[in-house]
Design a protein around this motif. Structure first.
Motif, PDB file in Angstrom:
ATOM      1  N   GLN A   1       0.757  -1.261  -0.085  1.00 25.79           N
ATOM      2  CA  GLN A   1      -0.070   0.143  -0.244  1.00 25.79           C
ATOM      3  C   GLN A   1       0.980   1.206  -0.171  1.00 25.79           C
ATOM      4  N   VAL A   2       0.137   2.245  -0.645  1.00 27.21           N
ATOM      5  CA  VAL A   2       1.041   3.469  -0.705  1.00 27.21           C
ATOM      6  C   VAL A   2       0.094   4.744  -0.007  1.00 27.21           C
ATOM      7  N   GLN A   3       0.491   5.671   0.506  1.00 25.95           N
ATOM      8  CA  GLN A   3      -0.309   6.575   0.934  1.00 25.95           C
ATOM      9  C   GLN A   3       0.199   7.927   0.397  1.00 25.95           C
ATOM     10  N   LEU A   4      -0.517   8.873  -0.212  1.00 26.76           N
ATOM     11  CA  LEU A   4      -0.222  10.063  -0.535  1.00 26.76           C
ATOM     12  C   LEU A   4      -0.837  11.268  -0.050  1.00 26.76           C
ATOM     13  N   VAL A   5      -0.270  12.234   0.150  1.00 25.78           N
ATOM     14  CA  VAL A   5      -0.936  13.349   0.864  1.00 25.78           C
ATOM     15  C   VAL A   5      -0.458  14.534   0.637  1.00 25.78           C
ATOM     16  N   GLU A   6      -1.132  15.492  -0.504  1.00 22.99           N
ATOM     17  CA  GLU A   6      -0.796  16.580  -0.844  1.00 22.99           C
ATOM     18  C   GLU A   6      -1.035  18.040  -0.071  1.00 22.99           C
ATOM     19  N   SER A   7      -0.393  18.701  -0.192  1.00 26.41           N
ATOM     20  CA  SER A   7      -0.412  20.062   0.410  1.00 26.41           C
ATOM     21  C   SER A   7       0.119  21.385  -0.291  1.00 26.41           C
ATOM     22  N   GLY A   8      -0.305  22.491  -0.067  1.00 33.67           N
ATOM     23  CA  GLY A   8       0.257  23.606  -0.777  1.00 33.67           C
ATOM     24  C   GLY A   8      -0.549  24.279  -1.808  1.00 33.67           C
TER      25      GLY A   8
END
Length: 125
Positions: A1-8
């Motif tokens: 599994q891969v977790q991706l969290v965007e910001s900005g």
């Protein structure tokens, strides 16, 4: 599994700049290629830029020379520096990841199995 969290994400006037970041965790073998896609209301999701673990990059023609993708040395964070923004850059921007040995079929989204929740970018004229 891969977790991706965007910001900005955020709002900016035309000609301005924003920097998006994506924090990645999980199986590194599934993160050979990481990149950014965007989707505006009523439009299909389109590829913006990708970078592989060896640092090779690819860009959509519409963003070349204005947007720059990069990654931290530990490959756990990917950034998208967005300069000279235009109103047509307004969209929800998604971080994505795929395994394998290439970023193909970028700019198509197929093959990218992991996605973040997205961050909104709005460019006003």
């Amino acid at each position: 599994q891969v977790q991706l969290v965007e910001s900005g994400g955020g709002s900016v006037q035309a000609g301005g700049s924003l920097r998006l970041s994506c924090a990645a965790s999980g199986n590194s073998y599934s993160r050979y290629c990481m990149g950014w896609f965007r989707q505006a209301p009523g439009q299909e999701r389109e590829g913006v830029a990708v970078i592989d673990r060896d640092g090779r990059t690819r860009y959509a023609d519409s963003v070349k020379g204005r947007l720059t993708i990069s990654q931290d040395n530990d490959k756990n964070r990917v950034h998208l520096q967005m300069d000279s923004l235009k109103p047509e850059d307004s969209a929800m921007y998604y971080c994505a990841a795929k395994g394998g040995v290439s970023c193909s079929p970028f700019p198509r989204a197929s093959g990218f199995g992991y996605w973040g929740q997205g961050t909104q970018v709005t460019v006003s004229s």
